[in-house]
Scaffold this active site. Sequence first.
Site, PDB file in Angstrom:
ATOM      1  CE  LYS A  13      -2.318  -1.629   3.490  1.00  0.00           C
ATOM      2  NZ  LYS A  13      -1.837  -2.714   4.033  1.00  0.00           N
ATOM      3  NE  ARG A  88      -4.243   0.721  10.164  1.00  0.00           N
ATOM      4  CZ  ARG A  88      -4.080  -0.643   9.638  1.00  0.00           C
ATOM      5  NH1 ARG A  88      -3.782  -1.306   8.940  1.00  0.00           N
ATOM      6  NH2 ARG A  88      -2.398   0.309   8.847  1.00  0.00           N
ATOM      7  NE  ARG A 127       8.060  -3.344   6.339  1.00  0.00           N
ATOM      8  CZ  ARG A 127       6.501  -2.645   6.651  1.00  0.00           C
ATOM      9  NH1 ARG A 127       6.105  -1.796   5.708  1.00  0.00           N
ATOM     10  NH2 ARG A 127       6.075  -3.488   6.555  1.00  0.00           N
ATOM     11  NE  ARG A 139       6.768  -0.096   9.514  1.00  0.00           N
ATOM     12  CZ  ARG A 139       5.699  -0.598   8.686  1.00  0.00           C
ATOM     13  NH1 ARG A 139       5.808   0.064   7.576  1.00  0.00           N
ATOM     14  NH2 ARG A 139       5.021  -0.875   9.440  1.00  0.00           N
ATOM     15  NE  ARG A 150       1.320  -3.988  11.112  1.00  0.00           N
ATOM     16  CZ  ARG A 150       1.258  -3.520  10.438  1.00  0.00           C
ATOM     17  NH1 ARG A 150       2.881  -4.040  10.195  1.00  0.00           N
ATOM     18  NH2 ARG A 150       0.803  -2.676   9.296  1.00  0.00           N
TER      19      ARG A 150
END
Length: 192
Positions: A13, A88, A127, A139, A150
């Site tokens: 996204k 969301r 990532r 992160r 998640r």
Amino acid sequence: MRLVMLGPPGAGKGTQGQRLSERFNVPQLSTGDMLRAAVKAESPVGIAAKSVMDAGGLVGDDIVVGCVAERLQQSDAVDGFILDGFPRTVAQAVSLDKLLLSRRLCLTAVIELLVDEELLVKRVEQRAQDALNNGQSPRSDDTPETIRKRMASYRENTVVLSNFYHNQNRLIPINGMGAVDQVTVDILEALS
């Protein structure tokens, strides 16, 4: 152009939102980035959000909706925006619709990136590794355990948005499993 980017964590996204932002000259507004900035600044919202985010949960609607409403009032978002990571939940989508309606606006479309969950875990791990390789800290939510939490939260809370936006004739499903450039081409073709 007023777009919402839907898809599970790690679906692309942010990447596609950035590309669309440049293409249509509108800001990409990532609630995740807004919340991470608040956490980094140790603002009251950031402190409240940090423990929830680190555990892989979703920050409460009141905090997120308020953050988005303030951001949409800024001058660079007047001619359009791309929302990444918001809404969301159906409650957030209803709040967004009400906010836009109060300004006599509506969404142009909702892009849903469809991807395989196991690929997502690998993407998030990559990532995090890329951040380390570049001398950056990954992160805090880029761990396999957190991404699985998640994903479960996404399935439980967010997937119903597909039906919500499908019923509004705004949903555009896109195969997010291809190469980044091909996904961008597919989105642009669907929007044209």
